[in-house]
Write a protein that holds these residues in place. Structure first.
Motif, PDB file in Angstrom:
ATOM      1  N   ALA A   1       4.209   8.971   4.743  1.00 27.49           N
ATOM      2  CA  ALA A   1       2.927   8.780   4.064  1.00 27.49           C
ATOM      3  C   ALA A   1       2.313   7.437   4.431  1.00 27.49           C
ATOM      4  CB  ALA A   1       3.091   8.890   2.552  1.00 27.49           C
ATOM      5  N   LEU A   2       3.153   6.424   4.680  1.00 24.85           N
ATOM      6  CA  LEU A   2       2.641   5.106   5.051  1.00 24.85           C
ATOM      7  C   LEU A   2       1.882   5.138   6.370  1.00 24.85           C
ATOM      8  CD1 LEU A   2       5.631   2.769   4.112  1.00 24.85           C
ATOM      9  CD2 LEU A   2       3.403   2.904   2.986  1.00 24.85           C
TER      10      LEU A   2
ATOM     11  N   GLU B   1      -0.452   4.009  -4.561  1.00 25.78           N
ATOM     12  CA  GLU B   1       0.746   4.454  -5.263  1.00 25.78           C
ATOM     13  C   GLU B   1       1.930   4.675  -4.335  1.00 25.78           C
ATOM     14  OE1 GLU B   1      -2.268   5.728  -5.608  1.00 25.78           O
ATOM     15  OE2 GLU B   1      -2.710   6.002  -7.721  1.00 25.78           O
ATOM     16  N   VAL B   2       1.653   4.964  -3.059  1.00 27.06           N
ATOM     17  CA  VAL B   2       2.754   5.247  -2.141  1.00 27.06           C
ATOM     18  C   VAL B   2       3.695   4.049  -2.046  1.00 27.06           C
ATOM     19  CG1 VAL B   2       1.657   4.558   0.028  1.00 27.06           C
ATOM     20  CG2 VAL B   2       3.369   6.351   0.038  1.00 27.06           C
ATOM     21  N   TYR B   3       3.153   2.830  -2.126  1.00 26.30           N
ATOM     22  CA  TYR B   3       4.006   1.639  -2.083  1.00 26.30           C
ATOM     23  C   TYR B   3       4.898   1.564  -3.326  1.00 26.30           C
ATOM     24  CZ  TYR B   3       1.078  -0.025   1.744  1.00 26.30           C
ATOM     25  OH  TYR B   3       0.414  -0.151   2.927  1.00 26.30           O
ATOM     26  N   THR B   4       4.370   1.951  -4.460  1.00 25.44           N
ATOM     27  CA  THR B   4       5.172   1.936  -5.679  1.00 25.44           C
ATOM     28  C   THR B   4       6.295   2.953  -5.582  1.00 25.44           C
ATOM     29  OG1 THR B   4       3.302   1.193  -7.002  1.00 25.44           O
ATOM     30  CG2 THR B   4       5.118   2.217  -8.186  1.00 25.44           C
ATOM     31  N   TRP B   5       5.984   4.170  -5.151  1.00 25.39           N
ATOM     32  CA  TRP B   5       7.024   5.188  -5.034  1.00 25.39           C
ATOM     33  C   TRP B   5       8.096   4.754  -4.043  1.00 25.39           C
ATOM     34  CZ3 TRP B   5       7.395   8.228  -8.867  1.00 25.39           C
ATOM     35  CH2 TRP B   5       6.255   8.660  -9.553  1.00 25.39           C
ATOM     36  N   LEU B   6       7.678   4.184  -2.925  1.00 21.90           N
ATOM     37  CA  LEU B   6       8.638   3.697  -1.938  1.00 21.90           C
ATOM     38  C   LEU B   6       9.477   2.567  -2.537  1.00 21.90           C
ATOM     39  CD1 LEU B   6       9.686   3.839   0.947  1.00 21.90           C
ATOM     40  CD2 LEU B   6       7.824   2.326   1.627  1.00 21.90           C
TER      41      LEU B   6
ATOM     42  N   ILE C   1       6.482  -2.983  -3.712  1.00 23.41           N
ATOM     43  CA  ILE C   1       5.682  -2.728  -4.918  1.00 23.41           C
ATOM     44  C   ILE C   1       4.548  -3.746  -5.033  1.00 23.41           C
ATOM     45  CG2 ILE C   1       5.716  -2.592  -7.437  1.00 23.41           C
ATOM     46  CD1 ILE C   1       8.525  -1.429  -7.234  1.00 23.41           C
ATOM     47  N   ARG C   2       4.781  -4.965  -4.607  1.00 19.57           N
ATOM     48  CA  ARG C   2       3.707  -5.972  -4.658  1.00 19.57           C
ATOM     49  C   ARG C   2       2.513  -5.551  -3.804  1.00 19.57           C
ATOM     50  NH1 ARG C   2       4.097  -9.791  -8.072  1.00 19.57           N
ATOM     51  NH2 ARG C   2       6.073 -10.780  -8.517  1.00 19.57           N
ATOM     52  N   LYS C   3       2.757  -4.796  -2.737  1.00 16.39           N
ATOM     53  CA  LYS C   3       1.642  -4.302  -1.918  1.00 16.39           C
ATOM     54  C   LYS C   3       0.722  -3.431  -2.768  1.00 16.39           C
ATOM     55  CE  LYS C   3       3.938  -4.482   2.517  1.00 16.39           C
ATOM     56  NZ  LYS C   3       4.564  -3.732   3.601  1.00 16.39           N
ATOM     57  N   THR C   4       1.296  -2.662  -3.676  1.00 24.95           N
ATOM     58  CA  THR C   4       0.476  -1.831  -4.561  1.00 24.95           C
ATOM     59  C   THR C   4      -0.416  -2.722  -5.412  1.00 24.95           C
ATOM     60  OG1 THR C   4       2.245  -0.196  -4.713  1.00 24.95           O
ATOM     61  CG2 THR C   4       0.513  -0.065  -6.356  1.00 24.95           C
ATOM     62  N   THR C   5       0.165  -3.774  -5.981  1.00 30.70           N
ATOM     63  CA  THR C   5      -0.613  -4.628  -6.881  1.00 30.70           C
ATOM     64  C   THR C   5      -1.689  -5.397  -6.122  1.00 30.70           C
ATOM     65  OG1 THR C   5       0.944  -6.488  -6.740  1.00 30.70           O
ATOM     66  CG2 THR C   5       1.320  -4.864  -8.487  1.00 30.70           C
TER      67      THR C   5
ATOM     68  N   ALA D   1       2.616   0.261 -11.036  1.00 29.60           N
ATOM     69  CA  ALA D   1       3.189  -0.786 -10.189  1.00 29.60           C
ATOM     70  C   ALA D   1       3.712  -1.948 -11.033  1.00 29.60           C
ATOM     71  CB  ALA D   1       2.148  -1.285  -9.199  1.00 29.60           C
ATOM     72  N   TRP D   2       2.931  -2.407 -11.994  1.00 30.29           N
ATOM     73  CA  TRP D   2       3.370  -3.519 -12.847  1.00 30.29           C
ATOM     74  C   TRP D   2       4.581  -3.118 -13.676  1.00 30.29           C
ATOM     75  CZ3 TRP D   2       1.981  -7.850 -11.112  1.00 30.29           C
ATOM     76  CH2 TRP D   2       0.724  -8.035 -10.533  1.00 30.29           C
TER      77      TRP D   2
END
Length: 179
Positions: free
Chosen positions: A85-86, A94-99, A116-120, A129-130
């Motif tokens: 997906a990346l 959201e994909v960064y959070t799931w990963l 996860i920080r990439k999501t934020t 994410a938070w």
């Protein structure tokens, strides 16, 4: 049990999802998602794979297939789908959070935080994410956990539909102790 109209819609969607055109990819995805929601894992798997066969790089199909693999207890397959997906077309944050959550499950500490920080950074108003950061930090870095819980609180307080999270987050923050 589905109502008559819902059964009819499912039958229509099932027939339409046999289409081999790009529109068929979207129909197969919709059918897969419906099966996933109804807890029909095998039918969902077949239809997500069909959607990806018809349209390579179908971001949402990769993400939801990853989520399906997680629920099936296959985190390595989920990780593969999130990584695909990346490199897909339009990438939802959201994909960064799931990963990152998969990295958490696998014990990859610093990769979890970075991902996860990439999501934020992409969407600072995404509570998931938070929440993932806050709960992930609680075990090993109370200061970072407190910062993430404060950010989470800030986001959910601004959204009436997420107000039920406020007391839960306040309790978690209080349990961490003073800053």
């Amino acid at each position: 049990m589905l109502s008559g109209q819902a059964e009819e819609a499912l039958a229509t969607l099932t027939g339409a999802a046999r289409d081999d055109s790009p529109a068929g990819a979207q129909l197969a995805y919709n059918l897969a998602f419906l099966h996933q929601v109804r807890r029909g894992g095998q039918q969902a798997l077949v239809n997500y794979l069909r959607a990806l066969q018809l349209r390579r790089g179908f971001t949402l199909a990769h993400i939801n297939l990853g989520i399906l693999f997680e629920t099936m207890g296959r985190p390595e397959k989920a990780l593969t789908e999130y990584l695909k997906a990346l490199s897909s077309e339009a990438l939802p944050p959201e994909v960064y959070t799931w990963l990152g959550l998969i990295y958490t499950q696998r014990g990859y500490g610093s990769m979890t935080e970075d991902t996860i920080r990439k999501t934020t950074l992409v969407d600072p108003n995404l509570p998931l994410a938070w929440h993932a950061l806050a709960t992930g930090f609680e075990a090993f870095d109370k200061r970072k956990a407190a910062v993430a819980w404060r950010q989470f609180l800030d986001v959910v307080r601004r959204d009436r539909n997420r107000a039920f999270w406020v007391p839960i987050a306040e309790q978690r923050l209080a349990a961490l102790g003073p800053p």
